[in-house]
Design an enzyme around this catalytic site. Structure first.
Site, mmCIF file in Angstrom:
data_model
loop_
_atom_site.group_PDB
_atom_site.id
_atom_site.type_symbol
_atom_site.label_atom_id
_atom_site.label_comp_id
_atom_site.label_asym_id
_atom_site.label_seq_id
_atom_site.Cartn_x
_atom_site.Cartn_y
_atom_site.Cartn_z
ATOM 1 N N LYS A 1 22.087 16.335 -7.250
ATOM 2 C CA LYS A 1 22.957 17.402 -6.755
ATOM 3 C C LYS A 1 24.340 16.844 -6.406
ATOM 4 C CE LYS A 1 19.437 19.019 -4.288
ATOM 5 N NZ LYS A 1 18.189 19.085 -5.041
ATOM 6 N N GLU B 1 8.608 22.440 -9.720
ATOM 7 C CA GLU B 1 8.568 22.396 -8.255
ATOM 8 C C GLU B 1 8.761 23.796 -7.673
ATOM 9 O OE1 GLU B 1 11.850 21.818 -5.933
ATOM 10 O OE2 GLU B 1 13.136 20.974 -7.476
#
Ligand code: PSU
Ligand code: MN
Length: 302
Positions: free
Chosen positions: A157, A23
């Protein structure tokens, strides 16, 4: 489709050789300049070392691109006008002719569309801690429920609500395995404190799981491979908890919302841990990219 696939990636896909999608949001919005460009190049080199062809994905001047040349990679890293594009932003970005970095949701969607099966990143997006007030849940999760891509990541995350995110992944039918661990990794930390139901220990083991998905009639949702950052490279857990609490309070105070939340918190942690969180993040991403390449090699090779 009008997506532009680089010659190297196109040939590799055509010949059935291993390809790993990367990404670009982590490059444009997740890492500080000028280090981000070096990291972008380093990640591509790591994919090659692992035996696969790197396919970094982004939108440039209204064209979705799979496999970037050095000039395109430099633009993503250096041009401050590069936007952050989730999957729903792809069509408006193409129509407006602008440039943008793709998140996990946009990248997996484009990767799947051109036939790339394996993708590596740092940490997935997920359910934010203030979900009850904001309903902020990353579009990453919905996309993972729709595309049959194998995603190698260091968990989600740790700025997020990890148990809630794991619950959503279960509801959405996304398979989650730990790589060499029975704990779900914690992004900056080796463990999130949450368990996983399945553990895989080798690239060949992940490839075997993917082939089992194929036999079952093709994956209709992603396979999340949680690969922990090595313990000696993780962020000190006490420092992590302290700085994250301050960062979440700062985000609330400054009324940071929407797409800005994740970049704000990542940068806050980098600054207030004096770069230690950045090193842990990079160690995680490097490990994931190398593992993804080895999985791709095992899946396509045997
Ligand atoms: N992993 C990292 N750094 C990042 C991201 C992932 O180590 O910056 C990016 C990914 O692109 C992911 C995005 O899709 O953060 C999630 O953003 P949001 O929470 O706004 O959906
Ligand atoms: Mn969000």
């Amino acid at each position: 489709m009008s997506t532009q696939v680089s010659e190297e990636v196109r040939e590799a896909l055509h010949e059935g050789r291993p390809v790993v999608a990367l990404e670009s949001t982590i490059i444009a919005h997740g890492l500080p300049r000028p280090r981000n460009l070096k990291v972008a190049q380093e990640l591509e080199d790591l994919v090659r070392e692992g035996g696969a062809v790197p396919a970094t994905i982004a939108v440039l001047d209204g064209v979705a691109r799979v496999g970037l040349d050095p000039a395109a990679l430099a633009r993503i890293a250096e041009d401050p006008s590069v936007r952050k594009l989730g999957q729903r932003d792809l069509a408006p970005a193409l129509a407006a002719g602008v440039s943008g970095a793709t998140t996990v949701s946009a990248t997996t969607w484009l990767a799947d569309a051109v036939g790339i099966r394996i993708f590596a990143t740092g940490g997935l997006g997920g359910v934010h801690r203030e979900w009850a007030e904001t309903q902020d849940e990353s579009a990453d999760l919905r996309l993972l429920a729709q595309v049959g891509v194998t995603v190698v990541c260091a968990g989600v995350k740790s700025i997020l609500d990890v148990p809630a995110t794991l619950q959503r992944l279960e509801t959405l039918g996304v398979t989650v395995v730990g790589y060499g661990t029975d704990m779900f990794p914690g992004f900056y930390l080796s463990s999130s404190g949450e368990g996983v139901d399945w553990t895989v220990r080798t690239p060949a083991g992940v490839a075997a799981l993917m082939r089992a998905q194929d036999e079952l009639g093709g994956p209709c949702a992603a396979l999340v491979v949680g690969n922990p950052v090595p313990r000696e490279r993780q962020l000190d857990p006490a420092l992590h908890d302290r700085v994250l609490a301050a960062g979440l309070a700062a985000a609330r105070e400054k009324s940071i919302t929407g797409q800005a939340v994740t970049p704000f918190l990542l940068e806050y942690l980098t600054v207030h841990t004096e770069g230690a969180s950045l090193e842990a993040n990079l160690a995680a991403v490097r490990g994931n990219v190398l593992l993804a390449a080895r999985v791709a090699a095992a899946y396509h090779g045997g």
